[in-house]
Design a protein around this motif. Structure first.
Motif, PDB file in Angstrom:
ATOM      1  N   ARG A  22       0.817  -1.224   0.000  1.00 12.33           N
ATOM      2  CA  ARG A  22       0.000   0.000   0.000  1.00 12.33           C
ATOM      3  C   ARG A  22       0.846   1.269   0.000  1.00 12.33           C
ATOM      4  N   PHE A  23       1.982   1.242   0.724  1.00 12.01           N
ATOM      5  CA  PHE A  23       2.756   2.462   0.877  1.00 12.01           C
ATOM      6  C   PHE A  23       4.078   2.450   0.094  1.00 12.01           C
ATOM      7  N   LEU A  24       4.724   1.299   0.005  1.00  5.58           N
ATOM      8  CA  LEU A  24       6.005   1.228  -0.691  1.00  5.58           C
ATOM      9  C   LEU A  24       5.864   0.726  -2.128  1.00  5.58           C
ATOM     10  N   HIS A  25       4.710   0.164  -2.453  1.00  8.77           N
ATOM     11  CA  HIS A  25       4.404  -0.281  -3.814  1.00  8.77           C
ATOM     12  C   HIS A  25       5.434  -1.277  -4.363  1.00  8.77           C
ATOM     13  N   PHE A  26       5.868  -2.187  -3.499  1.00  6.09           N
ATOM     14  CA  PHE A  26       6.798  -3.232  -3.926  1.00  6.09           C
ATOM     15  C   PHE A  26       6.113  -4.180  -4.900  1.00  6.09           C
ATOM     16  N   GLU A  27       6.922  -4.806  -5.752  1.00  2.00           N
ATOM     17  CA  GLU A  27       6.403  -5.806  -6.679  1.00  2.00           C
ATOM     18  C   GLU A  27       5.896  -7.023  -5.908  1.00  2.00           C
ATOM     19  N   PRO A  28       4.808  -7.654  -6.381  1.00  4.62           N
ATOM     20  CA  PRO A  28       4.217  -8.797  -5.674  1.00  4.62           C
ATOM     21  C   PRO A  28       5.203  -9.914  -5.349  1.00  4.62           C
ATOM     22  N   LEU A  29       6.099 -10.250  -6.283  1.00  2.00           N
ATOM     23  CA  LEU A  29       7.044 -11.336  -6.046  1.00  2.00           C
ATOM     24  C   LEU A  29       7.981 -11.009  -4.890  1.00  2.00           C
ATOM     25  N   LEU A  30       8.426  -9.757  -4.823  1.00  2.00           N
ATOM     26  CA  LEU A  30       9.301  -9.341  -3.732  1.00  2.00           C
ATOM     27  C   LEU A  30       8.565  -9.388  -2.404  1.00  2.00           C
ATOM     28  N   VAL A  31       7.343  -8.890  -2.377  1.00  2.00           N
ATOM     29  CA  VAL A  31       6.535  -8.924  -1.150  1.00  2.00           C
ATOM     30  C   VAL A  31       6.308 -10.364  -0.710  1.00  2.00           C
ATOM     31  N   THR A  49       8.108 -13.011  -1.300  1.00  2.00           N
ATOM     32  CA  THR A  49       9.348 -13.602  -0.787  1.00  2.00           C
ATOM     33  C   THR A  49       9.650 -13.111   0.612  1.00  2.00           C
ATOM     34  N   ILE A  50       9.437 -11.824   0.853  1.00  5.69           N
ATOM     35  CA  ILE A  50       9.662 -11.259   2.190  1.00  5.69           C
ATOM     36  C   ILE A  50       8.696 -11.878   3.200  1.00  5.69           C
ATOM     37  N   ILE A  51       7.440 -12.009   2.818  1.00  2.00           N
ATOM     38  CA  ILE A  51       6.431 -12.563   3.727  1.00  2.00           C
ATOM     39  C   ILE A  51       6.748 -14.021   4.059  1.00  2.00           C
ATOM     40  N   TYR A  52       7.072 -14.791   3.036  1.00  2.00           N
ATOM     41  CA  TYR A  52       7.393 -16.203   3.284  1.00  2.00           C
ATOM     42  C   TYR A  52       8.647 -16.332   4.139  1.00  2.00           C
ATOM     43  N   GLY A  53       9.661 -15.492   3.850  1.00  2.00           N
ATOM     44  CA  GLY A  53      10.869 -15.510   4.670  1.00  2.00           C
ATOM     45  C   GLY A  53      10.569 -15.162   6.116  1.00  2.00           C
ATOM     46  N   VAL A  90       8.200 -27.006  -2.456  1.00  2.00           N
ATOM     47  CA  VAL A  90       7.153 -26.434  -1.600  1.00  2.00           C
ATOM     48  C   VAL A  90       7.386 -24.942  -1.402  1.00  2.00           C
ATOM     49  N   GLY A  91       8.637 -24.545  -1.196  1.00  2.00           N
ATOM     50  CA  GLY A  91       8.946 -23.140  -0.967  1.00  2.00           C
ATOM     51  C   GLY A  91       8.635 -22.268  -2.172  1.00  2.00           C
ATOM     52  N   THR A  92       9.046 -22.698  -3.357  1.00  2.00           N
ATOM     53  CA  THR A  92       8.824 -21.875  -4.547  1.00  2.00           C
ATOM     54  C   THR A  92       7.337 -21.782  -4.904  1.00  2.00           C
ATOM     55  N   ILE A  93       6.619 -22.879  -4.756  1.00  2.00           N
ATOM     56  CA  ILE A  93       5.176 -22.825  -5.046  1.00  2.00           C
ATOM     57  C   ILE A  93       4.468 -21.923  -4.034  1.00  2.00           C
ATOM     58  N   THR A  94       4.893 -21.985  -2.776  1.00  2.00           N
ATOM     59  CA  THR A  94       4.285 -21.131  -1.752  1.00  2.00           C
ATOM     60  C   THR A  94       4.549 -19.656  -2.047  1.00  2.00           C
ATOM     61  N   ILE A  95       5.771 -19.323  -2.415  1.00  2.00           N
ATOM     62  CA  ILE A  95       6.093 -17.940  -2.769  1.00  2.00           C
ATOM     63  C   ILE A  95       5.274 -17.496  -3.974  1.00  2.00           C
ATOM     64  N   ALA A  96       5.174 -18.368  -4.983  1.00  2.00           N
ATOM     65  CA  ALA A  96       4.387 -18.035  -6.176  1.00  2.00           C
ATOM     66  C   ALA A  96       2.917 -17.829  -5.814  1.00  2.00           C
ATOM     67  N   ALA A  97       2.415 -18.638  -4.875  1.00  2.00           N
ATOM     68  CA  ALA A  97       1.018 -18.509  -4.449  1.00  2.00           C
ATOM     69  C   ALA A  97       0.800 -17.189  -3.712  1.00  2.00           C
ATOM     70  N   PHE A  98       1.721 -16.833  -2.830  1.00  2.00           N
ATOM     71  CA  PHE A  98       1.635 -15.539  -2.143  1.00  2.00           C
ATOM     72  C   PHE A  98       1.693 -14.401  -3.162  1.00  2.00           C
ATOM     73  N   SER A  99       2.567 -14.535  -4.161  1.00  2.00           N
ATOM     74  CA  SER A  99       2.699 -13.515  -5.185  1.00  2.00           C
ATOM     75  C   SER A  99       1.392 -13.328  -5.959  1.00  2.00           C
ATOM     76  N   SER A 100       0.745 -14.445  -6.294  1.00  2.00           N
ATOM     77  CA  SER A 100      -0.540 -14.366  -6.999  1.00  2.00           C
ATOM     78  C   SER A 100      -1.594 -13.690  -6.130  1.00  2.00           C
TER      79      SER A 100
END
Length: 278
Positions: free
Chosen positions: A69-78, A80-84, A134-144
């Motif tokens: 909402r405030f930093l407008h990061f790209e979904p994939l980056l967000v 990855t950060i959330i999953y990490g 599992v990790g990459t699919i989870t990140i991709a799912a969060f990104s979607s």
């Protein structure tokens, strides 16, 4: 989920529900609560674990909201950060269990051999590959999910909480569906899970998930919880086939697969109803 046999960690304290909740959070996260109690007192609240995990999901959602909402990061980056963040705050315990489980089920031989491989401190190709998939699919799912939040409504970010609740629904489902090993901490969580408490916890989580998904659609939250339960049931089925029993590593796997299948179930609904959500 590595076994922890340090008796000092489970120092006897005056039992209470609040102490048990604090002890469970201290045990399962790196939050500096420093509330200690016996493993039995913690394990009695296994059914309540999904609700507690909603707090972790809330923190992750706040982080996602700030980044989008405030930093407008790209979904994939967000994503990855959330999953990490979720892996780190859980002390990598569940992910470690997932990798150990991957090593075990990929080995040919009897259950005893598979279990011995899982206890080996070295991680093999099976574990690395399982963690990667599992990790990459989870990140991709969060990104979607975050992509849909940008396209539809930031209320969709609340589904991150549903996914974290569902991760522990996966764990409790695995507990209720499995036979415990004779050693390790995981046996206590399986021991204290019963059908009555499981159903109570499931109903509470259904209510919370419906409330969180009122904006995007109540069916999304329900599907998220069902997806989490499916992930736990699938883990229990694989454990019965390969190991005959369930230990801490199996429960850790059920947490990671519970989150993954919860996200996938919610994304299927959103994608099929995207035009009505805009």
């Amino acid at each position: 989920m590595k076994d922890q046999n340090n008796d000092d960690y489970f120092e006897k304290q005056s039992p209470s529900t609040l102490r048990s909740i604090g002890g469970l959070l201290t045990f399962s996260t790196i939050l500096p609560l420093n509330v200690y109690t016996t493993i039995d007192e913690m394990a009695k609240l296994t059914w309540f674990w999904p609700v507690l995990n909603g707090l972790i999901g809330l923190i992750a959602t706040i982080i996602a909201f700030i980044l989008t909402r405030f930093l407008h990061f790209e979904p994939l980056l967000v994503a990855t950060i959330i999953y990490g963040f979720l892996l780190i705050i859980n002390g990598y315990n569940h992910f470690d269990g997932l990798m150990d489980f991957g090593d075990g089920v990929m080995v040919h031989g009897p259950p005893e051999k598979k279990l011995s491989i899982m206890k080996d401190p070295m991680t093999g190709v099976g574990g690395i590959a399982t963690g990667f998939i599992v990790g990459t699919i989870t990140i991709a799912a969060f990104s979607s999910l975050i992509n849909y939040a940008y396209a539809v409504s930031f209320n969709i970010l609340l589904l991150i909480i549903v996914a974290e609740i569902s991760a522990k629904i996966g764990l409790t489902t695995c507990c209720i569906s499995s036979q415990a090993s004779e050693d390790g901490i995981g046996k206590y969580f399986i021991k204290y899970m019963n059908l009555k408490n499981y159903v109570i916890g499931l109903i509470i989580c259904f209510i919370i998930s419906v409330a969180l998904s009122l904006g995007p659609g109540i069916h999304i939250g329900l599907l998220g919880i069902i997806g989490g339960a499916f992930g736990g049931a699938l883990t229990a089925l694989l454990a019965k086939k390969h190991l005959k029993i369930a230990n801490g590593d199996v429960l850790g796997t059920s947490n990671e697969l519970g989150r993954l299948f919860s996200l996938l179930a919610m994304l299927v609904f959103i994608s099929m109803n995207f035009s009505t959500l805009i």
